[in-house]
Design an enzyme around this catalytic site. Structure first.
Site, PDB file in Angstrom:
ATOM      1  N   ARG A 164       0.830  -1.204   0.000  1.00  0.00           N
ATOM      2  CA  ARG A 164       0.000   0.000   0.000  1.00  0.00           C
ATOM      3  C   ARG A 164       0.869   1.260   0.000  1.00  0.00           C
ATOM      4  NH1 ARG A 164      -3.530  -3.496   3.224  1.00  0.00           N
ATOM      5  NH2 ARG A 164      -2.361  -3.023   5.131  1.00  0.00           N
ATOM      6  N   ASP A 202     -15.198  -4.962  -4.623  1.00  0.00           N
ATOM      7  CA  ASP A 202     -15.189  -6.147  -3.765  1.00  0.00           C
ATOM      8  C   ASP A 202     -16.594  -6.723  -3.740  1.00  0.00           C
ATOM      9  OD1 ASP A 202     -13.166  -7.353  -1.500  1.00  0.00           O
ATOM     10  OD2 ASP A 202     -15.264  -7.671  -0.965  1.00  0.00           O
ATOM     11  N   ALA A 229     -19.733  -2.847  -5.239  1.00  0.00           N
ATOM     12  CA  ALA A 229     -19.945  -4.180  -4.670  1.00  0.00           C
ATOM     13  C   ALA A 229     -20.298  -5.117  -5.815  1.00  0.00           C
ATOM     14  CB  ALA A 229     -21.054  -4.145  -3.626  1.00  0.00           C
ATOM     15  N   ASP A 249      -5.457  -8.441  -5.751  1.00  0.00           N
ATOM     16  CA  ASP A 249      -5.039  -9.266  -4.620  1.00  0.00           C
ATOM     17  C   ASP A 249      -6.198 -10.189  -4.243  1.00  0.00           C
ATOM     18  OD1 ASP A 249      -3.804 -10.289  -2.302  1.00  0.00           O
ATOM     19  OD2 ASP A 249      -4.751  -8.732  -1.075  1.00  0.00           O
ATOM     20  N   CYS A 289      -1.705 -14.786  -2.038  1.00  0.00           N
ATOM     21  CA  CYS A 289      -1.490 -15.229  -0.666  1.00  0.00           C
ATOM     22  C   CYS A 289      -1.529 -16.751  -0.573  1.00  0.00           C
ATOM     23  CB  CYS A 289      -2.542 -14.618   0.257  1.00  0.00           C
ATOM     24  SG  CYS A 289      -4.239 -15.095  -0.144  1.00  0.00           S
TER      25      CYS A 289
END
Length: 346
Positions: A164, A202, A229, A249, A289
């Protein structure tokens, strides 16, 4: 071992890891050992945490030689709270011991400690007072809003702090798209860096609402921000706005070893969809991740995505987790987070 030599002590786990090794010395496996590990962890954070940062990881499992035990700290200037996550049956069976040791060592520093369970389990207050429904923390001076009770992970993805910060330095004058945005940290950073337009996407409406509140909390112009959204693949298929910087991500595409093959293809498809929206000079920050996908394999998915999108890329940088998420040199499996920054040449 078979010769009668002492090898170590740890916690027997009920998952794919049979034993989580805590010590190779012939010492008691008790709260005293835990306190010593906690003291060493606190010393590290005192050395490596950046200024104007009030949210950080204090215990990072194997990286701090506390396998199965993670503790994140969140402060808002008036109160500080710890969020404890225990991974594995062994660590969970010892929860009362961990909580007792944490309360004794950190009781004067933390107003409360929440214990987060598995997916779908409500957090439990195990010490002090409960945090408010929403807490504002600082990260390199930027304000981020976190829900410690119902948010993902322990409230924020603290391991993306340096990413970030990098995006903030790159944001000036750019149109920025932040995918799988959660509470919008990357997008807010880009806005503070001078981005002309930021879109946070998201699938979770509650996270998108926090992204909007976080944008305003940093004094940014709402006219420069769009919070959506939506399911990311559907958004990419329907919205064709060109961008100058895209951050992707996603949640882990490979939660288990058997899913790696499918995950690599999913990453490549995501990269291709993002790269197709970037003109020459555009930047793409891709992150994973998935601990079962190493850095080289992830870079391979980026090459595959570039071929699909017919783009030539320059690799500008790559990095992993920040220093408050350390990993033991002998534990390369701890390199779960991978971030690659590339630039579209043509």
């Amino acid at each position: 071992d078979r010769r009668g030599r002492f090898l170590g002590r740890g916690l027997v786990d009920g998952g794919p890891l049979f034993l989580r090794l805590w010590t190779t010395r012939d010492e008691p496996m008790d709260e005293g050992l835990f306190r010593r590990r906690l003291d060493r962890a606190r010393e590290l954070r005192a050395d490596v945490l950046p200024t104007e940062t009030t949210a950080f990881r204090l215990l990072h499992g194997e990286g701090d030689r506390t396998p199965g035990v993670v503790l994140d700290v969140y402060g808002d200037g008036t109160a500080r709270f710890g969020v404890l996550r225990l991974d594995g049956d062994g660590a969970r069976r010892w929860r009362e011991r961990w909580v007792r040791a944490l309360a004794e060592a950190l009781g004067d520093e933390l107003d409360g400690i929440l214990a987060r369970g598995g997916r779908g389990e409500a957090p439990e207050l195990v010490h002090g007072v409960a945090p408010p429904p929403q807490i504002a923390v600082k990260e390199h001076g930027m304000t981020l809003l976190a829900d410690l009770r119902a948010g993902q992970k322990t409230g924020l993805f603290l391991d993306h702090r340096e990413g970030r910060h990098r995006v903030r330095a790159l944001g000036r004058g750019r149109r920025v798209l932040n995918l799988y945005a959660y509470t919008g940290g990357f997008g807010i950073a880009a806005g503070l860096g001078g981005a002309v337009r930021v879109t946070n996407v998201d699938v979770a409406p509650a996270a998108v609402a926090l992204a909007e509140e976080g944008w305003v909390a940093n004094g940014l112009d709402p006219a420069r921000h769009r919070a959506v959204a939506a399911d990311v693949p559907r958004f990419l298929a329907e919205d064709r706005e060109p961008e100058d910087l895209i951050i992707a991500d996603p949640p882990s595409f490979a939660p288990r070893e058997s899913a790696v093959g499918k995950a690599l293809e999913s990453y490549a498809q995501l990269h291709a969809a993002c790269l197709s929206r970037l003109h020459p000079g555009g930047l793409y920050l891709a992150a994973s991740c998935s601990s079962h996908v190493d850095m080289e394999a992830f870079a391979g998915t980026l090459r595959a995505g570039a071929r699909k999108a017919r783009k030539t890329l320059q690799l500008l940088d790559r990095w992993g987790s920040p220093p408050d998420h350390p990993r033991l040199l002998a534990f390369p499996e701890g390199d779960y987070l991978k971030s690659l920054l590339v630039r579209v040449v043509d």
